[in-house]
Scaffold this active site. Structure first.
Site, PDB file in Angstrom:
ATOM      1  N   CYS A 262       0.817  -1.217   0.000  1.00 50.26           N
ATOM      2  CA  CYS A 262       0.000   0.000   0.000  1.00 50.26           C
ATOM      3  C   CYS A 262       0.852   1.269   0.000  1.00 50.26           C
ATOM      4  O   CYS A 262       1.473   1.565  -1.003  1.00 50.26           O
ATOM      5  CB  CYS A 262      -1.013  -0.053   1.131  1.00 50.26           C
ATOM      6  N   LEU A 263       0.981   1.987   1.126  1.00 49.33           N
ATOM      7  CA  LEU A 263       1.838   3.179   1.144  1.00 49.33           C
ATOM      8  C   LEU A 263       3.269   2.797   0.717  1.00 49.33           C
ATOM      9  O   LEU A 263       3.912   3.532  -0.038  1.00 49.33           O
ATOM     10  CB  LEU A 263       1.861   3.813   2.544  1.00 49.33           C
ATOM     11  N   HIS A 345      -3.965  -5.302   0.114  1.00 53.96           N
ATOM     12  CA  HIS A 345      -3.433  -5.888   1.353  1.00 53.96           C
ATOM     13  C   HIS A 345      -3.485  -7.410   1.310  1.00 53.96           C
ATOM     14  O   HIS A 345      -4.528  -7.994   1.613  1.00 53.96           O
ATOM     15  CB  HIS A 345      -4.219  -5.368   2.553  1.00 53.96           C
ATOM     16  N   GLU A 347      -2.413  -9.453   3.361  1.00 58.72           N
ATOM     17  CA  GLU A 347      -2.683 -10.009   4.703  1.00 58.72           C
ATOM     18  C   GLU A 347      -4.171  -9.962   5.030  1.00 58.72           C
ATOM     19  O   GLU A 347      -4.602 -10.499   6.051  1.00 58.72           O
ATOM     20  CB  GLU A 347      -1.880  -9.247   5.774  1.00 58.72           C
TER      21      GLU A 347
HETATM   22  N1  GLN Z   1      -3.283   1.442   3.453  1.00 58.44           N
HETATM   23  C1  GLN Z   1      -2.349   2.295   3.038  1.00 58.44           C
HETATM   24  O1  GLN Z   1      -1.143   2.072   3.189  1.00 58.44           O
HETATM   25  C2  GLN Z   1      -2.835   3.587   2.443  1.00 58.44           C
HETATM   26  C3  GLN Z   1      -1.787   4.342   1.675  1.00 58.44           C
HETATM   27  C4  GLN Z   1      -2.160   5.792   1.440  1.00 58.44           C
HETATM   28  N2  GLN Z   1      -2.292   6.494   2.671  1.00 58.44           N
HETATM   29  C5  GLN Z   1      -3.427   5.874   0.613  1.00 58.44           C
HETATM   30  O2  GLN Z   1      -4.459   6.230   1.114  1.00 58.44           O
HETATM   31  O3  GLN Z   1      -3.406   5.590  -0.561  1.00 58.44           O
END
Ligand code: GLN
Length: 373
Positions: A262-263, A345, A347
């Site tokens: 994700c991030l 994700h 997980e």
């Molecule tokens: N779940 C996350 O890592 C989100 C990543 C980032 N903050 C976004 O909203 O895209």
């Protein structure tokens, strides 16, 4: 108790308050997940956001204990506390479950988080889908017209995209978790890592070293004799995290088994010189279809993100997976280095376990037997 949800476009939705009294501000986002409210509420990626549930009946299995742990990590929680700024639901249910320790109402009260129920969440989500996500406030208690106007003024002054929320969820120092028999070590650059991710590493026999997101990861790598490095999920706008992007460049240069979620995936893309854009209302749910372009296989995933990578802006990295709903990037990889990253994700927590194989692939990369990937 009365409650008001205020949106930056001038909308004020009235409902019944639960949880804590008071006012909290945040970006108003929605998830379509039908289950898993303890996991969603404790997901650090929701820091700075007010969460709306599209599923109408919430709270019916109560709140599980944080003391049920595996390798020292709570199995039902994604961090040690509620991370959302406020919670918006249609109907708060009475809890009935053998593992329930307290009600959702009691939990939010205990943690100082306001909630509102009796909201037509379907109408609210339609508005967010049309106008896009926007800033808002949740006020639980008695507020007159003037007070609500003042809150609305403050809502309009705030911008989610310009605030650094990772600072609020990254650990203050180094944290080590180890399974009974550890044979490999992974350094986790912790931008607010979900416990579900740590559980997957520990389950695979990895010792986990969590470092604050500002800590130099290549130094940490040498310091802890690590076998792999992981860039975690986290809240907010990834483009603000300049030092982390520079550190990610060094990680890519370093050429060690690396994984991002994700991030973390967005940071690797930014380090590759790619661009990020904001989705109109994000992807938040537990039934998001993703296709692996390498194998042609599709699977159902859990997602929680508001930003995405522009595929045409990638340089060395390649698109690995796409979202089958809107074709946005859901995974990237480096064709010549052991680096993989997903926007979704694997997980789950909560959600389907269809894609936990991504952790197996990372384990193979670490052990040096991911031939042909
Ligand atoms: N779940 C996350 O890592 C989100 C990543 C980032 N903050 C976004 O909203 O895209």
């Amino acid at each position: 108790m009365k409650a008001y949800l205020l949106l930056a476009d001038g909308t004020i939705v009235e409902g019944k308050g639960f949880g804590a009294e008071g006012v909290k501000f945040g970006e108003v986002v929605f998830t379509t997940a039908m289950v898993g409210y303890p996991e969603s509420l404790t997901d650090p990626s929701y820091k700075g956001q007010i969460l709306v549930m599209t599923y109408p009946l919430i709270g019916n299995y109560g709140v599980p204990s944080k003391e049920i742990r595996e390798n020292g990590i709570p199995i039902h929680y994604e961090s040690d506390k509620i991370q959302v700024e406020g919670y918006v639901i249609s109907k708060l249910m009475r809890p009935s479950h053998w593992a329930s320790e307290m009600s959702l109402d009691e939990w939010l009260k205990k943690e100082g988080i306001p909630g509102i129920e009796g909201v037509d969440t379907r109408a609210l989500v339609k508005k967010i889908r049309e106008k896009g996500v926007m800033m808002g406030a949740l006020a639980v208690g008695d507020y007159d017209k003037e007070e609500l106007e003042k809150i609305m003024e403050n809502v309009r002054k705030l911008s989610y995209d310009e605030a650094n929320f990772v600072d609020k969820v990254t650990p203050k120092g180094i944290i080590v978790h180890s399974p009974k028999k550890a044979d490999k070590t992974v350094v986790v650059v912790d931008c607010g890592v979900k416990y579900g991710i740590l559980r997957e590493f520990l389950k695979r026999g990895f010792k986990v070293i969590r470092i604050p997101y500002t800590y130099d990861p290549t130094n940490a790598f040498e310091e802890f004799n690590a076998d792999g490095i992981f860039l975690s999920n986290g809240p907010g706008n990834p483009a603000l995290l300049k030092t982390l992007i520079e550190n990610a460049k060094a990680i890519i240069e370093y050429n060690v088994p690396t994984m991002g979620i994700c991030l973390g995936s967005q940071i690797l893309a930014l380090a590759d010189g790619a661009e990020i854009y904001k989705l109109k209302y994000g992807h938040r749910g537990i039934n998001k279809p993703v296709k692996d372009l390498k194998t042609g296989k599709a699977f159902v995933t859990t997602q929680n993100h508001g930003y995405a990578v522009k595929p045409e802006s990638l340089n060395e990295f390649k698109v690995w997976m796409i979202n089958l709903d809107d074709k946005s990037v859901e995974g990237i990889y480096h064709p010549n280095k052991p680096i993989i990253a997903t926007q979704f994700h694997p997980e789950a927590s909560p959600g389907p376990l269809d894609s936990t194989w991504v952790f197996d692939l990372f384990a193979k990369l670490i052990k040096g037997d991911a031939h042909g990937f």
